[in-house]
Design a protein around this motif. Structure first.
Motif, PDB file in Angstrom:
ATOM      1  N   VAL A 165      -6.372 -11.902  -4.705  1.00  0.00           N
ATOM      2  CA  VAL A 165      -5.755 -10.624  -4.323  1.00  0.00           C
ATOM      3  C   VAL A 165      -5.296 -10.656  -2.864  1.00  0.00           C
ATOM      4  O   VAL A 165      -4.318  -9.994  -2.497  1.00  0.00           O
ATOM      5  N   MET A 166      -5.956 -11.450  -2.022  1.00  0.00           N
ATOM      6  CA  MET A 166      -5.527 -11.572  -0.622  1.00  0.00           C
ATOM      7  C   MET A 166      -4.075 -12.028  -0.513  1.00  0.00           C
ATOM      8  O   MET A 166      -3.392 -11.740   0.468  1.00  0.00           O
ATOM      9  N   GLY A 167      -3.604 -12.750  -1.514  1.00  0.00           N
ATOM     10  CA  GLY A 167      -2.216 -13.194  -1.511  1.00  0.00           C
ATOM     11  C   GLY A 167      -1.219 -12.064  -1.670  1.00  0.00           C
ATOM     12  O   GLY A 167      -0.014 -12.257  -1.462  1.00  0.00           O
ATOM     13  N   ARG A 168      -1.703 -10.879  -2.024  1.00  0.00           N
ATOM     14  CA  ARG A 168      -0.836  -9.701  -2.141  1.00  0.00           C
ATOM     15  C   ARG A 168      -0.652  -8.994  -0.801  1.00  0.00           C
ATOM     16  O   ARG A 168       0.006  -7.944  -0.732  1.00  0.00           O
ATOM     17  N   ALA A 169      -1.205  -9.540   0.264  1.00  0.00           N
ATOM     18  CA  ALA A 169      -1.152  -8.893   1.578  1.00  0.00           C
ATOM     19  C   ALA A 169       0.252  -8.444   1.986  1.00  0.00           C
ATOM     20  O   ALA A 169       0.406  -7.347   2.553  1.00  0.00           O
ATOM     21  N   PRO A 170       1.317  -9.225   1.733  1.00  0.00           N
ATOM     22  CA  PRO A 170       2.651  -8.755   2.137  1.00  0.00           C
ATOM     23  C   PRO A 170       3.086  -7.471   1.436  1.00  0.00           C
ATOM     24  O   PRO A 170       4.008  -6.800   1.893  1.00  0.00           O
ATOM     25  N   TYR A 171       2.420  -7.130   0.327  1.00  0.00           N
ATOM     26  CA  TYR A 171       2.801  -5.936  -0.435  1.00  0.00           C
ATOM     27  C   TYR A 171       1.857  -4.755  -0.198  1.00  0.00           C
ATOM     28  O   TYR A 171       2.086  -3.662  -0.710  1.00  0.00           O
ATOM     29  N   ILE A 172       0.758  -4.997   0.539  1.00  0.00           N
ATOM     30  CA  ILE A 172      -0.254  -3.963   0.734  1.00  0.00           C
ATOM     31  C   ILE A 172      -0.180  -3.427   2.160  1.00  0.00           C
ATOM     32  O   ILE A 172      -0.180  -4.203   3.123  1.00  0.00           O
ATOM     33  N   SER A 173      -0.133  -2.139   2.308  1.00  0.00           N
ATOM     34  CA  SER A 173      -0.067  -1.523   3.635  1.00  0.00           C
ATOM     35  C   SER A 173      -1.371  -1.753   4.396  1.00  0.00           C
ATOM     36  O   SER A 173      -2.433  -1.948   3.796  1.00  0.00           O
ATOM     37  N   THR A 174      -1.275  -1.729   5.708  1.00  0.00           N
ATOM     38  CA  THR A 174      -2.450  -1.904   6.561  1.00  0.00           C
ATOM     39  C   THR A 174      -3.518  -0.858   6.215  1.00  0.00           C
ATOM     40  O   THR A 174      -3.223   0.323   6.090  1.00  0.00           O
ATOM     41  N   LEU A 175      -4.747  -1.315   6.055  1.00  0.00           N
ATOM     42  CA  LEU A 175      -5.930  -0.493   5.746  1.00  0.00           C
ATOM     43  C   LEU A 175      -5.940   0.024   4.310  1.00  0.00           C
ATOM     44  O   LEU A 175      -6.905   0.682   3.892  1.00  0.00           O
TER      45      LEU A 175
END
Length: 281
Positions: free
Chosen positions: A104-114
């Motif tokens: 799921v960490m690989g979704r970071a570009p799609y997830i807003s900060t916090l």
């Protein structure tokens, strides 16, 4: 997506001054969608540093990486990591992340900060794990799986952003032969089925033969050589770069072909007199 390096050079200035003619020669290559390039060289040849320069994790001393004819440095970082997947060498995790959490960490570009991962993010992670063939490990701790399974999980982590380029740093190192084959077959399948371009660091010539369309060979105090695998990976050049005599062997059976190189030093001398005598028994 097209990825290219134009006049890239990452060597330290002291080395450039010591070997001015050698280190003035820069790295140039272009990869079109679905093509695979192997960066091949012995340990200590700077392959990982080169990969980090290609991805922008380190800066080139000279030259640049371009994505679809656009300088990588001009591309928004979040947008870049949606299109480019980087798979580092696998190391056991010091924290107790599950495989699912790692991916799921690989979704970071799609997830807003916090923000917390959404149901859509978890579904994407499960789909990536299923593609790689390790969905059954989703709830396992990273510390509980084998090195090969962890390496596959790191590849799955890059797939959740649906990348157009995969860049892998020795993904088959420290693994037994069965796990190496699984990793290589997975990379080749992703390239063929999804049209993903791949750059893979390796010091295994046989893996370059199996995977790559092109090879970039590098070694300490050697010029970089780039081209098609068959043109670059000759016995004489392997001797020059690896300082060992390798013999190229081609095995064919029906529509099955294997090209490999074996160290001559691992062969055994035949007792010719005994062979001649046995021929008459």
């Amino acid at each position: 997506m097209k990825i290219e390096v134009v006049n890239g050079n990452y060597h330290y200035e002291k080395r450039r001054k010591k070997f001015p003619d050698l280190y003035a020669r820069n790295i140039n290559f272009t990869l079109e969608p679905g093509e695979i390039m192997a960066i091949l060289g012995p340990n200590g040849a700077g392959k990982t540093t080169m990969l980090k320069c290609i991805t922008g994790l380190l800066e080139w001393k000279q030259g640049e990486t371009r994505i679809d004819d656009k300088a990588l440095t001009s591309i928004d970082r979040k947008e870049l990591w949606k299109r480019v997947g980087y798979v580092p060498q696998a190391h056991k995790m010091v924290f107790g992340f599950s495989i699912e959490e790692l991916v799921v960490m690989g979704r970071a570009p799609y997830i807003s900060t916090l923000a917390q991962p959404t149901k859509k993010d978890l579904e994407a992670a499960h789909a990536a794990l299923d593609t790689i063939g390790i969905l059954h490990l989703a709830k396992k701790s990273c510390n509980e799986v084998s090195g090969g399974e962890l390496q596959l999980a790191l590849i799955a982590r890059t797939l959740v952003s649906d990348p157009e380029v995969l860049i892998l740093d020795e993904p088959e190192s420290h693994l037994d032969i069965q796990k190496q084959i699984v990793i290589l077959q997975t990379i080749k399948r992703l390239s063929q089925e999804r049209g993903i371009s791949c750059i893979i660091n390796t010091h295994y010539p046989n893996h370059a033969f199996y995977l790559a369309d092109f090879v970039l060979m590098t070694a300490k105090e050697k010029d970089v050589v780039y081209g098609k695998v068959q043109d670059v990976m000759t016995e004489s050049r392997m001797k020059e770069f690896f300082d060992i005599e390798l013999k190229k062997i081609i095995y064919e059976e029906d529509d099955y072909l294997v090209e490999t190189m074996v160290p001559r030093a691992l062969g055994t001398e035949r007792n010719l007199s005994s062979c001649r005598f046995n021929d008459f028994q």
